[in-house]
Enzyme design. Structure first.
Site, PDB file in Angstrom:
ATOM      1  N   HIS A 167     -11.179  12.476   0.246  1.00  0.00           N
ATOM      2  CA  HIS A 167     -11.258  11.097   0.719  1.00  0.00           C
ATOM      3  C   HIS A 167     -11.154  10.908   2.225  1.00  0.00           C
ATOM      4  CE1 HIS A 167     -10.882   6.766   0.507  1.00  0.00           C
ATOM      5  NE2 HIS A 167      -9.756   6.817   1.199  1.00  0.00           N
ATOM      6  N   GLU A 176      -6.454   1.998  -3.612  1.00  0.00           N
ATOM      7  CA  GLU A 176      -4.998   1.986  -3.745  1.00  0.00           C
ATOM      8  C   GLU A 176      -4.492   0.551  -3.932  1.00  0.00           C
ATOM      9  OE1 GLU A 176      -3.024   5.113  -1.509  1.00  0.00           O
ATOM     10  OE2 GLU A 176      -2.055   3.491  -0.422  1.00  0.00           O
ATOM     11  N   ARG A 234      -0.425   9.322  -0.551  1.00  0.00           N
ATOM     12  CA  ARG A 234      -1.493   9.908  -1.360  1.00  0.00           C
ATOM     13  C   ARG A 234      -1.306  11.385  -1.661  1.00  0.00           C
ATOM     14  NH1 ARG A 234      -6.314   6.572   1.655  1.00  0.00           N
ATOM     15  NH2 ARG A 234      -5.788   4.630   0.609  1.00  0.00           N
ATOM     16  N   PHE A 243       0.855  -1.181   0.000  1.00  0.00           N
ATOM     17  CA  PHE A 243       0.000   0.000   0.000  1.00  0.00           C
ATOM     18  C   PHE A 243       0.897   1.238   0.000  1.00  0.00           C
ATOM     19  CE2 PHE A 243      -4.561   1.076   0.892  1.00  0.00           C
ATOM     20  CZ  PHE A 243      -5.122  -0.015   0.260  1.00  0.00           C
ATOM     21  N   ARG A 267      -2.617  10.892   6.018  1.00  0.00           N
ATOM     22  CA  ARG A 267      -2.774   9.506   6.463  1.00  0.00           C
ATOM     23  C   ARG A 267      -2.261   8.548   5.401  1.00  0.00           C
ATOM     24  NH1 ARG A 267      -6.745   5.412   5.346  1.00  0.00           N
ATOM     25  NH2 ARG A 267      -8.129   6.781   4.180  1.00  0.00           N
ATOM     26  N   HIS A 308      -7.690  11.368  -2.375  1.00  0.00           N
ATOM     27  CA  HIS A 308      -7.215  10.074  -2.846  1.00  0.00           C
ATOM     28  C   HIS A 308      -6.911  10.201  -4.332  1.00  0.00           C
ATOM     29  CE1 HIS A 308      -7.124   5.845  -3.894  1.00  0.00           C
ATOM     30  NE2 HIS A 308      -7.201   5.518  -2.622  1.00  0.00           N
ATOM     31  N   LEU A 354     -14.481   5.393  -5.325  1.00  0.00           N
ATOM     32  CA  LEU A 354     -13.076   5.077  -5.084  1.00  0.00           C
ATOM     33  C   LEU A 354     -12.614   3.875  -5.912  1.00  0.00           C
ATOM     34  CD1 LEU A 354     -10.573   5.660  -3.263  1.00  0.00           C
ATOM     35  CD2 LEU A 354     -11.325   3.715  -1.930  1.00  0.00           C
ATOM     36  N   GLN A 414      -7.526  14.843   3.058  1.00  0.00           N
ATOM     37  CA  GLN A 414      -6.824  13.989   2.102  1.00  0.00           C
ATOM     38  C   GLN A 414      -7.585  13.842   0.794  1.00  0.00           C
ATOM     39  OE1 GLN A 414      -6.194   9.426   2.698  1.00  0.00           O
ATOM     40  NE2 GLN A 414      -4.224  10.429   2.777  1.00  0.00           N
TER      41      GLN A 414
END
Ligand SMILES: Cc1cc2nc3c(=O)[nH]c(=O)nc-3n(C[C@H](O)[C@H](O)[C@H](O)COP(=O)(O)OP(=O)(O)OC[C@H]3O[C@@H](n4cnc5c(N)ncnc54)[C@H](O)[C@@H]3O)c2cc1C
Length: 567
Positions: free
Chosen positions: A345, A246, A277, A117, A380, A233, A243, A231
């Site tokens: 996101h 990821e 991100r 990730f 994050r 994404h 979405l 954030q």
């Protein structure tokens, strides 16, 4: 009026809320626990989590490595002692879920599988295909059912948090089915009401994620922390914003510009598409701004290419992504690349709490996306949020249980305040006094946030945005609810939600104007550098006499000194 009494009230039934309920029930089987949610529990946004949940499980990985990745990812704004608790507790949470029946994806030898990730230097995202949140939430829900001391209140819209003499006393709410006024009285409250993604027009979030928890906390006088960090994404599906996990890049997917170039090699030569991100989202936007994106009727985009993974791997590891691409865009990812653009996101900030999840107000705890512990700082890492919900949901449930054990009686409510709230809820929305609608104001707010408080920010855009938000707050007085029917009055619920969005928008923008540096997801084109001397500190926002006041508290550093972030 409905009146319900419990020892602990949990506001929210996503991963954080349900994990907290189980933990509280397990700590003391004699406590009465009420879980309240405006949606059927399994429709909480957590159910949409796709890619994975981070935990150190295997040799080669370590707590220090997970902590370092998280802190570097946070652009050194995370509180490092909180991160250490987080990484050390998380493996137990994965195993608990496993024992409770979560169908984690497996390695050929039967062990729990993990995938790479963004920003993680070890493949530590534990996953259940690309429906991790769905399976985790269902597992917690089923587990919760075994505790007879947990009572469920579904489709109750909470409108305010009552605090008297510095102590939590109760919640006010509306029963959405009947429109009846409801009071929940309790000794402790855990706020697990999720984030505020619907502040933006292009977002991966469910329509119900409207910052209610943060707005109610603000109105009740609780401090919010680091709200300017939102954030984006990198891969929201164009045009819906759904979405594309990821995990798709974790499994080997590429990002391509319109020249067919894997442009991430320019911005993050080592991590490429698996940089954090904030880095990947900015890179996509730079490509688009410099004319190397595609353009279409729904705005610019780049491609996420999964074709080289092959049909079999896509079906096994990314079945929901395949489904979404086919159903929403008529694209089969084995044959065609997927059009994507960064989408709002995640809310790094939230209600200020300590490592024990306690807020500064006696009896109020918070966990999950609604809270700011802070382990995510300014950005994050993917798969750290579902994990945070589990770790700190568990801690909040246990600590709330231990707290209420020491309290004899449920404190009295201030009935004047209860009446005042009832008056507002049942009169104010229905006063006919203008032609503004919830939908128009919400759209204007979302467009303003998207255009002026997005990935790239500057003084002028932010001050313009603040003016517009102030104006929208005034215009809100001209909005009224036409539908007078009190059974499932969704018009009324969206009115309450808009009020909340307008309140939290102001906090996000004020924090962003004040923070004259770039850190993590907060990128100021007029202050493009991180400034550790003046700004390595958390923003705290409190509402006093109708005005939001900002102050700052230091970041807690244990052993990781700030360094330049290179990926
Ligand atoms: C599409 C998507 C995919 C994601 N994928 C991942 C991933 O793979 N890995 C990862 O780590 N993170 C992921 N995230 C982030 C993560 O899923 C969330 O941050 C996390 O699940 C939030 O959980 P929560 O329990 O804090 O809140 P939520 O799940 O949002 O639940 C909020 C609860 O509060 C209740 N509530 C809110 N307001 C009120 C009110 N006024 N009255 C009554 N009830 C109220 C709601 O009904 C709900 O039950 C993803 C997020 C999205 C949007």
């Amino acid at each position: 009026m409905e009146i319900h009494k419990a020892d602990i009230i949990i506001l929210g039934a996503g991963l954080a809320g349900l994990r907290a309920a189980i933990s509280a029930a397990e700590t003391n089987k004699n406590l009465k626990i009420a879980v309240v949610s405006k949606v059927f529990f399994l429709r909480s946004h957590s159910t949409a989590a796709e890619g994975g949940t981070a935990a150190v499980l295997y040799e080669g990985d370590s707590y220090d490595l997970h902590a370092y990745d998280t802190i570097k990812g946070s652009d050194y704004l995370a509180d490092q002692d909180a991160v250490e608790i987080f990484v050390r507790t998380m493996p137990k949470e994965v195993l608990d879920l496993d024992h409770w029946g979560c169908p984690w994806s497996r390695l050929p030898d039967g062990r729990i599988a993990q995938r790479p990730f963004g920003g993680h230097s070890f493949p530590r995202a534990t996953y259940a295909a690309d429906r991790t949140g769905f399976h985790a939430l269902h597992t917690l829900y089923e587990r919760m059912l075994i505790y007879e001391n947990i009572e469920r209140f579904q489709e109750y819209f909470v409108t305010s948090i009552m605090i008297d003499n510095g102590t939590f006393t109760g919640l006010t709410a509306m029963n959405m089915k009947t429109g009846e006024y409801v009071i929940f009285q309790g000794k402790a409250l855990i706020i697990a009401a999720g984030g505020l993604g619907r502040l933006y027009s292009f977002t991966t979030y469910s329509h119900t994620v409207t910052g209610d928890g943060a707005a109610m906390a603000l109105r009740a006088g609780l401090p919010l922390e680091d709200m300017e960090f939102i954030q984006f994404h990198p891969t929201g599906l164009v045009p819906s914003g759904i979405l594309i996990t990821e995990g798709a890049r974790g499994e080997g997917g590429y990002l391509l510009n319109k020249d067919g170039d894997r442009f991430m090699k320019k911005y993050a030569p080592q991590k490429m598409e698996l940089a954090p991100r904030d880095v990947v989202s900015r890179s996509i936007m730079w490509e688009i701004l410099e004319g190397r994106g595609y353009s279409g009727p729904w705005g610019p985009y780049v491609y996420l290419d999964l074709r080289h993974l092959g049909d079999e791997k896509i079906k096994e590891r990314l079945p929901a992504i395949r489904d979404i691409a086919i159903k929403f865009n008529n694209i089969n990812p084995k044959d065609e690349p997927i059009p994507v653009r960064p989408a709002a996101h995640y809310t790094m900030g939230g209600i200020q709490v300590g490592n024990d999840t306690m807020s500064p107000v006696k009896g109020i705890f918070a966990s999950g996306e609604a809270s700011c512990v802070s382990i995510h700082g300014a950005n994050r890492l993917g798969s750290n949020s579902t994990a945070e919900c589990l770790v700190f949901g568990d801690i909040s449930g246990r600590n709330a249980a231990l707290y209420v054990e020491k309290i004899q009686n449920i404190p009295d409510l201030n009935m004047d305040k209860v009446k005042e709230e009832e008056n507002w809820l049942y009169k104010e929305p229905f006063k006919e006094r203008g032609s503004e609608s919830v939908a128009t104001l919400r759209r204007e707010l979302q467009n303003t946030m998207q255009e002026k408080v997005g990935i790239f920010r500057n003084e002028k855009d932010l001050t313009d945005a603040l003016k517009i938000i102030k104006d929208l707050q005034k215009r809100f007085d001209n909005v009224y609810v036409e539908d007078k029917n009190m059974y499932y009055n969704t018009n009324l619920m969206t009115y309450f939600e808009l009020r909340n969005l307008l309140e939290v928008a102001e906090v996000v923008v004020l924090g962003a104007i004040a923070r004259k540096e770039s850190r993590g997801a907060h990128y100021r084109t007029d202050y493009p550098k991180r400034d550790d001397v003046n700004w390595m500190k958390h923003t705290i926002a409190i509402k006093r006499a109708g005005k939001i006041e900002l102050s700052y508290i230091p970041v807690r550093v244990t052993k990781w000194q700030p360094e330049e972030r290179k990926y």
